[in-house]
Every structure is written in C-alpha cells, then in structure tokens.
Write a protein that holds these residues in place. Structure first.
Motif, PDB file in Angstrom:
ATOM      1  N   GLN A 169      68.630  31.660 -22.029  1.00  0.00           N
ATOM      2  CA  GLN A 169      68.041  30.308 -22.810  1.00  0.00           C
ATOM      3  C   GLN A 169      69.044  29.546 -23.411  1.00  0.00           C
ATOM      4  OE1 GLN A 169      65.393  32.378 -25.570  1.00  0.00           O
ATOM      5  NE2 GLN A 169      64.092  33.096 -23.612  1.00  0.00           N
ATOM      6  N   GLU A 171      72.238  29.010 -22.002  1.00  0.00           N
ATOM      7  CA  GLU A 171      72.639  28.398 -21.251  1.00  0.00           C
ATOM      8  C   GLU A 171      71.738  27.065 -20.986  1.00  0.00           C
ATOM      9  OE1 GLU A 171      75.298  28.958 -19.858  1.00  0.00           O
ATOM     10  OE2 GLU A 171      75.367  27.778 -18.151  1.00  0.00           O
ATOM     11  N   GLU A 172      70.376  27.409 -20.961  1.00  0.00           N
ATOM     12  CA  GLU A 172      69.369  26.041 -20.746  1.00  0.00           C
ATOM     13  C   GLU A 172      69.771  25.027 -21.921  1.00  0.00           C
ATOM     14  OE1 GLU A 172      65.226  26.999 -21.383  1.00  0.00           O
ATOM     15  OE2 GLU A 172      64.943  24.796 -20.713  1.00  0.00           O
ATOM     16  N   ARG A 176      70.592  21.055 -21.457  1.00  0.00           N
ATOM     17  CA  ARG A 176      69.750  20.251 -22.024  1.00  0.00           C
ATOM     18  C   ARG A 176      70.649  19.280 -23.001  1.00  0.00           C
ATOM     19  NH1 ARG A 176      63.948  21.964 -22.128  1.00  0.00           N
ATOM     20  NH2 ARG A 176      63.731  20.288 -23.585  1.00  0.00           N
ATOM     21  N   TYR A 258      72.873  24.806 -11.219  1.00  0.00           N
ATOM     22  CA  TYR A 258      72.008  25.978 -11.892  1.00  0.00           C
ATOM     23  C   TYR A 258      71.442  26.396 -10.492  1.00  0.00           C
ATOM     24  CZ  TYR A 258      73.184  25.692 -16.460  1.00  0.00           C
ATOM     25  OH  TYR A 258      74.117  25.847 -17.475  1.00  0.00           O
TER      26      TYR A 258
END
Ligand code: ZN
Ligand code: ZN
Length: 488
Positions: A169, A171-172, A176, A258
């Motif tokens: 999360q 990393e996301e 973003r 990714y």
C-alpha cells in the motif's frame, strides 16, 4: 528402565530365573538319581530386590492343596513339580517314571517360586506402565503445545502478511504521488501555455479591430497616414504562425515497473509453497521443515552408544573465549589449567574472571553428540553448553555456566554431582565417577542429555528447553584438564 523389559527380554529373564531356580537343588529333600545337578547359590542378579520380597510377604498363604493322585502311579499324591515338563508329578515319577532325571522340586516350593517370579514380573509391568504413561503424557503435551504453536504461528503469519500488504500500500502511495507530482508540473506548464495563447488571441483580436476601424476612414489622407502607422506591425504579424503540439505525459513506465515486479513475484510464487519452504532461500535455520510431522526421538535406558555415534561431533575450543589461566592443546581439543596467567589479546568474547571456554563450533539445528574426557579433570568441573549471549566479563550469575538462561551444565565437586540451569540445581545420583561423559543435543526436540560413557551409557540428566540461539559446547575448570574425545 524401558528396554530391558521388552517382550523378548522378559521371556529371557523368566527362562534364566526359572532354570536357575530349578537347578538350585539344595532345597529339594530327595536325590533323584545320578542326573541331579550339584547345588549352587543363586546368582546375585537373580536375587529378588527387597521391595519385591516385601510385596511377596503380603501374599496369601497357600490353601491346603486338594489331594490329587498321580495318573501313572496309583495311590501316590502329586507332591513335586517337574520343571522340564512343566507339570505336577508324584515322588516316584522322577525316580522311576517318565520324569527320570528331570528337574523336579517340591510342589509348594515351586509354586512359591513362581509366585515370586510373577510378583517381580508384575513390578516390571508397573515400571513399563509408568514409562508408557509418561510417554503418553509427553506426546499429549507435545500435541497441546503444537496446537498452541500452530495458532500463534498463524497469528504471526497474519501479522507478516499484513505488513507485506502495508508495504505494498505504501508502495502504491509512493507511485501515485510520483504520478501526481509529474501531472501537476505538466498541468502548470499547460496552464501557462493556455494563458499565453489567450494573450496572443486577445492581441490579434484588438489588432483586427484597429484595422477594421482604419478601413472605415473616409478621408484618404488620414487613411494613408494610419496605414503607414500600422505597416510595421502588419509586417511583423505576417510571419508564419506557430502550431503547438502538446507532447502527452506518459505513466506507462510506472505501470510497466509494477508489471515486472508482479511477474517477478509470480515467478517465485509459481513454485509450490512446500518446495519453496524446503529450498528456503532466506534462512539456513531450516532443519525443522525437513523433518516429517510427528517425528519422535526415541531413547532407551541404558542407551546404545551406537545410536548416538551417528551424530558424532568433535567440537574444538575457541581460543578467543579462553580465560587467561587456561590453555589449549595444539589440536584445540584439550583445555588445561595453566600455573600462570597467559597474555592473550583482550576481546569481547574472552571470559576474564571465570575459568570458562566455549567451543568454536555452534549447533543451531539437528542432532549432535560429543564426548568429554574427564579423566584428568580433578575434583571439580562443569561441562555443558551455552548460548553465545552468556556474559564474559566478571563473575556474576550472567557469566557462570548453569547460573542463567543462557547455559546448562553438569557440575561435579568432590563427590557431589548436580545438574544446573538458570541457577536451579538438581542433585544427581552418580554411582561410578564418570571418566567420560557423552552429551547429546537435539536442537528441535529441545533436548540436552548427559550420559556416563564409562558406566555403559547410564543416563545422568536431560534438560528440556526450547532453544532459540546457537548452542555452543562449554566448560568450566577447577583444576587439571578436560578434553573432547575425538569421535570424528
Ligand atoms: Zn507318579
Ligand atoms: Zn518331566
């Protein structure tokens, strides 16, 4: 006391005891021909122990025997027992009849002997029952511990997977924010570009308006003057107009990154979990996964040394942990007391107050067996094992072998023997001073056992512990020398 009461052994005990009893003819009032064997005393190991005798004393006395006659010699009562045939006979049978020369003795005496034997056998059965009940308790306890361990392991697994999810999360979130930042930069640039387009448009609009106004001028002189005024501006604006092509900002490379990360993970996860756990690329402490579930470590007393020699090791002593009053042999197997202090380099691993040393080799999985030679160890010694976290400086409890959670040992002083761990001591009954002690470690089973090698592998003590650090053979000296017996 378990192995010697195996079925085969019991029948052996019975056979040898019976033959000894029945050949012991001094108690028989008659002589039965020339075949009788001379009386000899009962062998010491066949004498009944005091406890068995006490139990026998409580037996009911024999009821008056129902008189029965011999089938071969009419009128003669059954008075004797033939040990060779296992039947009751009359007094004539061993002298004249088919039991001539057989091992016969008084009926009541034979019955009493058998009664004694059954008592001993019952005692042995009691010991076996106790042993088996102990085994059942151990297995039940192991099962209960396993259930608890499985449930905490699953909870811990959940925690780790949650951590992994949090990492992803995070990393996301980072990815973003990279997209957001780049987009923001581009949008700001585009905003300025739109602004400048609008300014340009407004300028063109106002210029068009001015030209239209000049066109409507009726006075030719004024008209021509105004035309000359704007001629330069008209020439400027006639140059080729620019066409703008916004270059789209792409985030494809982030998505690709990714995708590859996922493919990499998938390539790992594609292998069955069982196989991956066996290969265990992350740690080397994986002996547990190589054992079959429900594996049992079975020992018998007295143990067969051969059983342990499969795991034989000859650990050598670590120079860096050696106290300055101790010295090592060239092969590093023997530690002896020195009459003077030796100048060793100071180091964090060296015991500076206690005459102790640890081995170079540590065990952090599997089964290991080593033997310690105590022939020249003098009146006092401590042998055992320790974690590397045992204290090295000073002589506080945290440094003393057996006085803390980080060490286990057997201690001898004068004629007393003790088992030591966490400062708790258990007295040991040692019948013969051991010249050599065998030490058996099973890391996963959490067993550290000591055996008197010189006394036919008599069990001295077993520590049960859940090992959490590497285990190092360790010793402490009082005088003389202690060596590792070279097994490998
Ligand atoms: Zn008879
Ligand atoms: Zn017979």
């Amino acid at each position: 006391m378990s192995a010697e009461y195996g079925t085969a052994n019991i029948s052996k005990i019975i056979t040898t005891t019976f033959s000894a009893l029945f050949k012991h003819k001094s108690q028989i009032p008659y002589q039965y021909g020339k075949h009788s064997v001379p009386a000899r005393p009962l062998q010491p190991h066949l004498r009944f122990p005091a406890s068995a005798r006490a139990a026998m004393a409580q037996l009911q006395p024999w009821a008056a025997a129902e008189p029965r006659g011999c089938t071969l010699h009419s009128g003669r009562p059954l008075e004797l027992f033939c040990g060779d045939c296992g039947c009751c006979v009359c007094a004539l049978c061993p002298a004249l009849g088919p039991h001539r020369g057989h091992d016969a003795r008084l009926l009541l005496q034979a019955a009493r002997d058998k009664q004694e034997l059954l008592t001993v056998y019952l005692r042995n059965l009691e010991v076996r029952k106790e042993q088996q009940a102990g085994n059942r308790r151990s297995v039940e306890q192991a099962a209960a511990e396993l259930k608890a361990h499985a449930s905490t392991s699953k909870q811990q697994l959940l925690d780790r997977v949650t951590q992994l999810q949090l990492l992803l999360q995070e990393e996301e979130r980072l990815a973003r924010s990279v997209i957001d930042e780049k987009t923001q930069q581009a949008l700001e640039a585009h905003g300025q570009q739109v602004q400048s387009c609008q300014e340009e448009l407004a300028a063109l609009e106002s210029f068009s308006r001015r030209i239209r106004e000049i066109q409507q001028c009726r006075d030719p002189i004024q008209f021509l003057e105004k035309c000359t005024e704007i001629e330069k501006e008209m020439q400027d604006s006639r140059r080729q107009p620019e066409q703008w092509h916004p270059i789209p900002l792409s985030f494809e490379h982030i998505l690709n990154y990714y995708s590859y990360l996922m493919k990499f993970l998938q390539s790992i996860l594609r292998k069955p979990l069982e196989v991956r756990l066996k290969e265990d690329v992350f740690t080397s402490l994986n002996a547990t996964s190589k054992r079959d579930p429900g594996t049992m470590l079975k020992t018998v007393t007295p143990v067969d040394r051969m059983l342990f020699l499969k795991h034989a090791r000859s650990p050598t002593w670590e120079y860096d942990s050696l106290h300055p009053r101790l010295k090592l042999s060239d092969d590093r197997l023997v530690v002896s007391c020195s009459w003077r202090r030796i100048l060793y380099p100071c180091g964090p691993q060296r015991f500076d107050k206690l005459w102790q040393v640890l081995s170079r080799d540590a065990f952090l999985s599997g089964s290991h067996y080593w033997e310690v030679d105590l022939l020249h160890a003098g009146a006092g010694w401590w042998i055992g094992a320790a974690y590397p976290s045992i204290g090295r400086k000073g002589d506080s409890e945290s440094c003393r072998l057996g006085w803390n959670r980080a060490s286990w040992c057997i201690k001898k002083f004068d004629l007393e023997y003790w088992a030591f761990h966490k400062g708790e001591r258990i007295p040991l009954l040692v019948e013969d001073d051991p010249d050599r002690i065998g030490v058996f470690l099973d890391y996963e089973a959490g067993i550290l056992s000591f055996y008197n090698v010189t006394d036919g592998m008599t069990h001295l003590h077993t520590f049960r512990c859940k090992f959490t650090e590497p285990v190092y053979p360790a010793l402490r000296l009082w005088e003389g020398s202690i060596g590792i017996w070279k097994l490998t």
